[in-house]
Design a protein around this motif. Structure first.
Motif, short mmCIF file in Angstrom:
data_model
loop_
_atom_site.label_atom_id
_atom_site.label_comp_id
_atom_site.label_asym_id
_atom_site.label_seq_id
_atom_site.Cartn_x
_atom_site.Cartn_y
_atom_site.Cartn_z
N ILE A 1 4.99 15.69 5.05
CA ILE A 1 5.00 15.60 3.60
C ILE A 1 4.53 14.25 3.06
N GLU A 2 5.08 13.17 3.56
CA GLU A 2 4.81 11.84 2.99
C GLU A 2 4.13 10.93 3.99
N PRO A 3 3.37 9.94 3.49
CA PRO A 3 2.81 8.94 4.39
C PRO A 3 3.93 8.22 5.15
N PHE B 1 -2.47 -3.34 17.17
CA PHE B 1 -3.63 -3.41 16.27
C PHE B 1 -3.27 -3.94 14.89
N GLY B 2 -1.99 -3.85 14.51
CA GLY B 2 -1.56 -4.29 13.19
C GLY B 2 -0.53 -3.31 12.65
N TYR B 3 -0.53 -3.15 11.33
CA TYR B 3 0.44 -2.27 10.66
C TYR B 3 -0.29 -1.06 10.10
N HIS B 4 0.22 0.11 10.47
CA HIS B 4 -0.41 1.37 10.07
C HIS B 4 0.42 2.08 9.00
N ILE B 5 -0.28 2.65 8.04
CA ILE B 5 0.29 3.67 7.15
C ILE B 5 -0.40 4.96 7.59
N ILE B 6 0.38 5.96 7.93
CA ILE B 6 -0.16 7.18 8.53
C ILE B 6 0.09 8.38 7.63
N LYS B 7 -0.94 9.17 7.44
CA LYS B 7 -0.81 10.45 6.73
C LYS B 7 -1.20 11.55 7.72
N ILE B 8 -0.25 12.38 8.07
CA ILE B 8 -0.48 13.46 9.03
C ILE B 8 -1.01 14.65 8.25
N LEU B 9 -2.17 15.15 8.64
CA LEU B 9 -2.79 16.27 7.92
C LEU B 9 -2.30 17.61 8.45
N ILE C 1 0.84 -1.20 0.00
CA ILE C 1 0.00 0.00 0.00
C ILE C 1 0.87 1.25 0.00
N LEU C 2 1.92 1.25 0.80
CA LEU C 2 2.84 2.39 0.84
C LEU C 2 3.45 2.63 -0.55
N GLU C 3 3.81 1.57 -1.24
CA GLU C 3 4.36 1.69 -2.59
C GLU C 3 3.31 2.27 -3.55
N GLN C 4 2.07 1.83 -3.42
CA GLN C 4 1.00 2.38 -4.25
C GLN C 4 0.83 3.88 -4.00
N LEU C 5 0.92 4.29 -2.74
CA LEU C 5 0.81 5.71 -2.39
C LEU C 5 1.95 6.52 -3.00
N LYS C 6 3.16 5.97 -2.93
CA LYS C 6 4.32 6.66 -3.50
C LYS C 6 4.21 6.81 -5.01
#
Length: 93
Positions: free
Chosen positions: A72-74, A82-90, A21-26
């Motif tokens: 800037i980046e996720p 809980f598992g593995y998070h990909i985080i986007k700080i707004l 998912i992180l790769e897809q976001l990049k």
């Protein structure tokens, strides 16, 4: 130091899926669409939006990333109970 922040996240069970998912976001993937499709957190239905929260409201590892990582980046994958998070700080206030 920031007292509140707003963030989005995608929560999955497997690190490999989080990395994918992180790769897809990049590569230009849409965070909200990926959250709706993959996230196991109830926030996934809202595109991963967690809203605004105070420092200390989230589990410590998640809190640390949100209040210290670049906006800037996720970020991730971050492993918590809980598992593995990909985080986007707004934003941070």
């Amino acid at each position: 130091m920031a007292k509140t922040a707003a963030a989005m996240h995608i929560l999955v069970k497997e690190e490999a899926q989080a990395l994918d998912i992180l790769e897809q976001l990049k590569n230009g993937g849409d965070f909200e669409k990926l959250a709706k499709k993959h996230s196991t957190c109830p926030s996934g239905k809202k595109g991963g939006h967690l809203g605004e929260f105070k420092q200390g409201a989230m589990v410590p590892a998640f809190d640390k990333v949100v209040f210290s990582a670049p906006l800037i980046e996720p970020q991730g994958p971050l492993h918590t109970q809980f598992g593995y998070h990909i985080i986007k700080i707004l934003y941070r206030n």
